[in-house]
Design a protein around this motif. Sequence first.
Motif, short mmCIF file in Angstrom:
data_model
loop_
_atom_site.label_atom_id
_atom_site.label_comp_id
_atom_site.label_asym_id
_atom_site.label_seq_id
_atom_site.Cartn_x
_atom_site.Cartn_y
_atom_site.Cartn_z
N PRO A 113 -4.14 -8.69 -15.07
CA PRO A 113 -4.51 -7.29 -15.04
C PRO A 113 -5.09 -6.45 -13.93
CG PRO A 113 -5.89 -8.46 -16.30
CD PRO A 113 -4.71 -9.49 -15.96
N LEU A 114 -5.07 -6.89 -13.32
CA LEU A 114 -5.96 -6.32 -11.87
C LEU A 114 -4.38 -5.90 -11.23
CD1 LEU A 114 -8.64 -5.17 -10.51
CD2 LEU A 114 -8.29 -7.51 -9.34
N TRP A 115 -3.60 -7.06 -10.92
CA TRP A 115 -2.15 -6.48 -10.17
C TRP A 115 -1.76 -6.33 -10.68
CZ3 TRP A 115 -0.15 -8.19 -6.03
CH2 TRP A 115 1.44 -8.21 -5.70
N CYS A 116 -1.58 -5.72 -12.35
CA CYS A 116 -1.06 -4.49 -13.02
C CYS A 116 -1.27 -2.87 -12.19
CB CYS A 116 -0.73 -4.81 -14.30
SG CYS A 116 -0.26 -6.60 -14.45
N ASP A 117 -2.59 -3.49 -12.50
CA ASP A 117 -3.15 -2.16 -12.00
C ASP A 117 -3.04 -1.81 -10.67
OD1 ASP A 117 -5.02 -2.14 -14.42
OD2 ASP A 117 -6.67 -2.85 -13.81
N MET A 118 -3.42 -2.45 -9.57
CA MET A 118 -2.68 -2.01 -8.41
C MET A 118 -1.20 -1.47 -8.38
SD MET A 118 -0.84 -3.36 -5.65
CE MET A 118 -0.93 -5.31 -5.29
N ARG B 68 -5.14 -2.71 -1.07
CA ARG B 68 -6.35 -4.01 -0.16
C ARG B 68 -7.72 -4.00 -1.36
NH1 ARG B 68 -7.49 -0.33 5.20
NH2 ARG B 68 -5.75 -1.01 6.19
N GLU B 69 -7.91 -3.03 -2.48
CA GLU B 69 -9.36 -3.39 -3.45
C GLU B 69 -8.54 -4.45 -4.27
OE1 GLU B 69 -10.44 1.67 -4.42
OE2 GLU B 69 -8.84 0.96 -5.15
N TYR B 70 -7.29 -4.53 -4.50
CA TYR B 70 -6.32 -6.10 -4.68
C TYR B 70 -7.96 -7.55 -4.60
CZ TYR B 70 -4.53 -9.78 -7.35
OH TYR B 70 -4.00 -10.89 -7.52
N TRP B 71 -7.35 -6.99 -3.31
CA TRP B 71 -7.12 -8.04 -2.46
C TRP B 71 -9.10 -8.06 -2.29
CZ3 TRP B 71 -4.40 -12.12 -2.80
CH2 TRP B 71 -3.23 -12.30 -3.16
N LEU B 72 -9.43 -6.94 -2.37
CA LEU B 72 -11.22 -8.16 -2.01
C LEU B 72 -11.86 -8.36 -2.77
CD1 LEU B 72 -13.59 -7.16 0.18
CD2 LEU B 72 -13.45 -4.61 -0.79
N VAL C 186 7.42 -4.27 13.11
CA VAL C 186 6.52 -4.83 12.35
C VAL C 186 5.95 -3.87 11.92
CG1 VAL C 186 4.27 -6.01 10.88
CG2 VAL C 186 6.35 -7.43 12.19
N LEU C 187 5.79 -3.43 10.27
CA LEU C 187 4.61 -1.84 9.68
C LEU C 187 4.08 -2.73 8.61
CD1 LEU C 187 4.27 1.26 9.84
CD2 LEU C 187 6.51 1.31 8.23
N SER C 188 2.48 -2.66 9.11
CA SER C 188 1.83 -3.51 8.13
C SER C 188 0.82 -2.56 7.40
CB SER C 188 1.67 -5.05 8.40
OG SER C 188 0.56 -5.47 7.92
N ASN C 189 0.00 -2.60 6.81
CA ASN C 189 -0.69 -1.68 6.21
C ASN C 189 -2.27 -2.39 6.15
OD1 ASN C 189 0.02 0.03 5.19
ND2 ASN C 189 -0.54 0.03 2.93
N GLU C 190 -1.99 -4.16 6.50
CA GLU C 190 -3.42 -4.89 6.69
C GLU C 190 -2.94 -6.08 7.94
OE1 GLU C 190 -1.39 -6.23 4.50
OE2 GLU C 190 -2.29 -4.36 3.55
#
Length: 225
Positions: free
Chosen positions: A57-62, A70-74, A127-131
């Motif tokens: 469900p956390l993935w679905c929230d993302m 970032r919040e998901y992976w933290l 490469v275009l990355s957020n993190e």
Amino acid sequence: MNSEKQQDTMTSKALVLDFGGVISRTLFETHRLSERALGLPPGTLQWLGPFGPDTDPLWCDMQADRITEREYWLHRTREVGSLLGEQWDRMETLVKRARGADVEAVIRPEAVQAIAQARAQGVRLGVLSNELDLFYGADFRNRLPLLDQFEVIVDATYTGVLKPAPEAYEQVARELGVAVSDCVFVDDQARNVAGAQRAGMQAVAFDVQAPARSFAEALQALGMQ
């Protein structure tokens, strides 16, 4: 590019790739490797993201933009640290500890092949990355020679401009010296694909369950297949 010959064969086209999920396999795909590296019993890590959204469900929230990537992976970082009786507050800790020292082991062979094909045709590479450095650690690039194939790496760890903001796509095109419309962008997150399209790029939605097909679509968009 390193040689004058390669510079001479450059085209106005560019292939711009996200890193995590596109060039590297996702953490969802490497749970068994992670469990061994961390000393956890097999089957401990159950979150599966796109491979099992109904049980994550956390993935679905993302995906619904209720939380950021970032919040998901933290959250996952802290969760795994807690399993080991440790307090982890940096996402790079999860990657370093879960994947060990062999960074090559988590790189998609399909990505290596597609990058080589594009480079052989003189396509510019970015490469275009957020993190990238935030998630993988600042020393990661030195341990992954594949990244030397790219002329430009735009990483929001330093720019502070996250996809899908149009400025992120405009910056990578500008640094590559090509028009935004001449870039083919590949990302596994729908919001980032949509952002690229709004910015004027051609975009391919990368399917982590069908990497070969996704890279074939990208090369086709570059007129290579």
